[in-house]
Scaffold this active site. Structure first.
Site, PDB file in Angstrom:
ATOM      1  N   LYS A  12       0.833  -1.208   0.000  1.00 39.99           N
ATOM      2  CA  LYS A  12       0.000   0.000   0.000  1.00 39.99           C
ATOM      3  C   LYS A  12       0.864   1.253   0.000  1.00 39.99           C
ATOM      4  O   LYS A  12       1.639   1.479   0.924  1.00 39.99           O
ATOM      5  CB  LYS A  12      -0.924   0.032   1.218  1.00 39.99           C
ATOM      6  CG  LYS A  12      -1.859   1.251   1.239  1.00 39.99           C
ATOM      7  CD  LYS A  12      -2.795   1.223   2.422  1.00 39.99           C
ATOM      8  CE  LYS A  12      -2.150   1.722   3.696  1.00 39.99           C
ATOM      9  NZ  LYS A  12      -1.910   3.203   3.679  1.00 39.99           N
ATOM     10  N   ASP A  33      -3.319   4.291  -2.261  1.00 37.76           N
ATOM     11  CA  ASP A  33      -4.323   4.693  -1.266  1.00 37.76           C
ATOM     12  C   ASP A  33      -4.369   6.218  -1.156  1.00 37.76           C
ATOM     13  O   ASP A  33      -3.805   6.808  -0.229  1.00 37.76           O
ATOM     14  CB  ASP A  33      -3.959   4.054   0.083  1.00 37.76           C
ATOM     15  CG  ASP A  33      -4.917   4.418   1.192  1.00 37.76           C
ATOM     16  OD1 ASP A  33      -6.071   4.764   0.902  1.00 37.76           O
ATOM     17  OD2 ASP A  33      -4.488   4.363   2.376  1.00 37.76           O
ATOM     18  N   LYS A  50      -7.531   7.956  -1.769  1.00 37.77           N
ATOM     19  CA  LYS A  50      -8.900   8.332  -1.363  1.00 37.77           C
ATOM     20  C   LYS A  50      -9.403   9.551  -2.139  1.00 37.77           C
ATOM     21  O   LYS A  50      -9.740  10.582  -1.569  1.00 37.77           O
ATOM     22  CB  LYS A  50      -8.969   8.598   0.144  1.00 37.77           C
ATOM     23  CG  LYS A  50      -8.490   7.446   1.013  1.00 37.77           C
ATOM     24  CD  LYS A  50      -8.563   7.806   2.499  1.00 37.77           C
ATOM     25  CE  LYS A  50      -8.062   6.680   3.378  1.00 37.77           C
ATOM     26  NZ  LYS A  50      -6.600   6.472   3.266  1.00 37.77           N
ATOM     27  N   ASP A  76     -13.503  14.612  -4.836  1.00 39.84           N
ATOM     28  CA  ASP A  76     -13.609  15.917  -5.478  1.00 39.84           C
ATOM     29  C   ASP A  76     -14.899  15.907  -6.298  1.00 39.84           C
ATOM     30  O   ASP A  76     -15.723  14.997  -6.158  1.00 39.84           O
ATOM     31  CB  ASP A  76     -12.381  16.165  -6.366  1.00 39.84           C
ATOM     32  CG  ASP A  76     -12.002  17.637  -6.451  1.00 39.84           C
ATOM     33  OD1 ASP A  76     -12.878  18.426  -6.848  1.00 39.84           O
ATOM     34  OD2 ASP A  76     -10.857  17.989  -6.124  1.00 39.84           O
ATOM     35  N   THR A 128     -11.178   3.926   9.660  1.00 34.12           N
ATOM     36  CA  THR A 128     -11.081   3.139  10.895  1.00 34.12           C
ATOM     37  C   THR A 128     -10.575   3.959  12.074  1.00 34.12           C
ATOM     38  O   THR A 128     -10.545   3.468  13.197  1.00 34.12           O
ATOM     39  CB  THR A 128     -10.186   1.902  10.688  1.00 34.12           C
ATOM     40  OG1 THR A 128      -8.948   2.302  10.099  1.00 34.12           O
ATOM     41  CG2 THR A 128     -10.871   0.881   9.796  1.00 34.12           C
ATOM     42  N   ARG A 134       2.247  -1.085  11.053  1.00 28.09           N
ATOM     43  CA  ARG A 134       3.172  -1.034  12.187  1.00 28.09           C
ATOM     44  C   ARG A 134       3.643  -2.398  12.692  1.00 28.09           C
ATOM     45  O   ARG A 134       4.830  -2.562  12.985  1.00 28.09           O
ATOM     46  CB  ARG A 134       2.537  -0.247  13.339  1.00 28.09           C
ATOM     47  CG  ARG A 134       2.301   1.219  13.036  1.00 28.09           C
ATOM     48  CD  ARG A 134       1.691   1.912  14.261  1.00 28.09           C
ATOM     49  NE  ARG A 134       1.279   3.261  13.963  1.00 28.09           N
ATOM     50  CZ  ARG A 134       0.060   3.605  13.583  1.00 28.09           C
ATOM     51  NH1 ARG A 134      -0.866   2.674  13.438  1.00 28.09           N
ATOM     52  NH2 ARG A 134      -0.249   4.867  13.342  1.00 28.09           N
TER      53      ARG A 134
END
Length: 227
Positions: free
Chosen positions: A30, A59, A61, A64, A118, A208
């Site tokens: 990603k 990624d 997003k 517009d 999330t 992480r």
């Protein structure tokens, strides 16, 4: 279920060093907003140079007006990525326009719509959207499905409901996965691999727990063994 590793490290060099450690595994990677703004297409090219078999999820997003989103989606076609996302909040017309613009391309990337980030907890989400997370995520997913998208980004807890309202083949990708009970950090609706399985998730995104590990390859191998 497939594993997508989040490349969220502070520099391109650190991200590439991580990729070198996990290059033997069949993975999605990603590339998020910070990495893409900082490093651009050369970063995507560098990933493919390490292992051309890696699949890349861009990624960004997109959010517009419909024509601008469609223009951006068409520009993404030149980047060589395998999946990207838009925000369902942009609405059905915008999502439909994106898919209409991509229709002439034979090998377009998968297109997902973000439902509820999330990082949201219930109170703040209701303040912004005026509905519960579960209700709005379902509605956003139905909008995305009707607009012809391939799936949505959601938490693991919304996945099964979304599939029941759309299609079993409608993709759900879930960030905030803490495979071995790690700290939630800045996420609210985190889940384990087992929860993701139970909720019929197609892609899990892990960041992480992999890139902060002393041995990222060992963590990747352990996660893949449980999918």
């Amino acid at each position: 279920m497939q594993l997508c590793v989040a490349l969220d490290l502070p520099s391109q060099e650190e991200n590439l060093a991580l990729i070198e450690k996990i290059k033997e595994y069949p993975l999605w990677l990603k590339v998020g907003l910070r990495s893409y703004i900082r490093d651009g297409k050369p970063f995507i090219d560098a990933i493919k140079a390490i292992n051309p078999e890696f699949k890349i999820f861009l990624d960004l997003k997109l959010y517009d007006i419909p024509n601008t989103m469609a223009d951006a989606a068409e520009s993404i076609m030149s980047l060589g990525v395998d999946m990207f996302n838009v925000h369902a909040s942009a609405g059905r017309i915008a999502m439909h326009e994106v898919m209409k613009r991509l229709a002439p391309y034979e090998n377009r990337p998968l297109v997902l719509a973000v439902t509820a980030l999330t990082s949201f907890e219930e109170g703040e989400f209701c303040h912004v959207y005026g509905e519960t997370i579960a209700t709005k995520a379902d509605r956003f997913a139905q909008d995305a499905h009707q607009a012809g998208l391939d799936g949505v980004v959601c938490s693991a807890y919304e996945s099964a409901s979304i599939k029941s309202l759309t299609s079993g083949s409608f993709i759900t990708l879930t960030p905030g996965i803490r495979p071995f009970g790690e700290d939630a950090g800045d996420q609210e609706r985190v889940a384990t691999i087992e929860t993701a399985k139970d909720e019929e998730v197609d892609f899990i995104v892990v960041g992480r727990p992999i890139y902060k590990a002393a041995n990222p390859a060992a963590v990747v191998e352990k996660i893949l063994s449980r999918l």
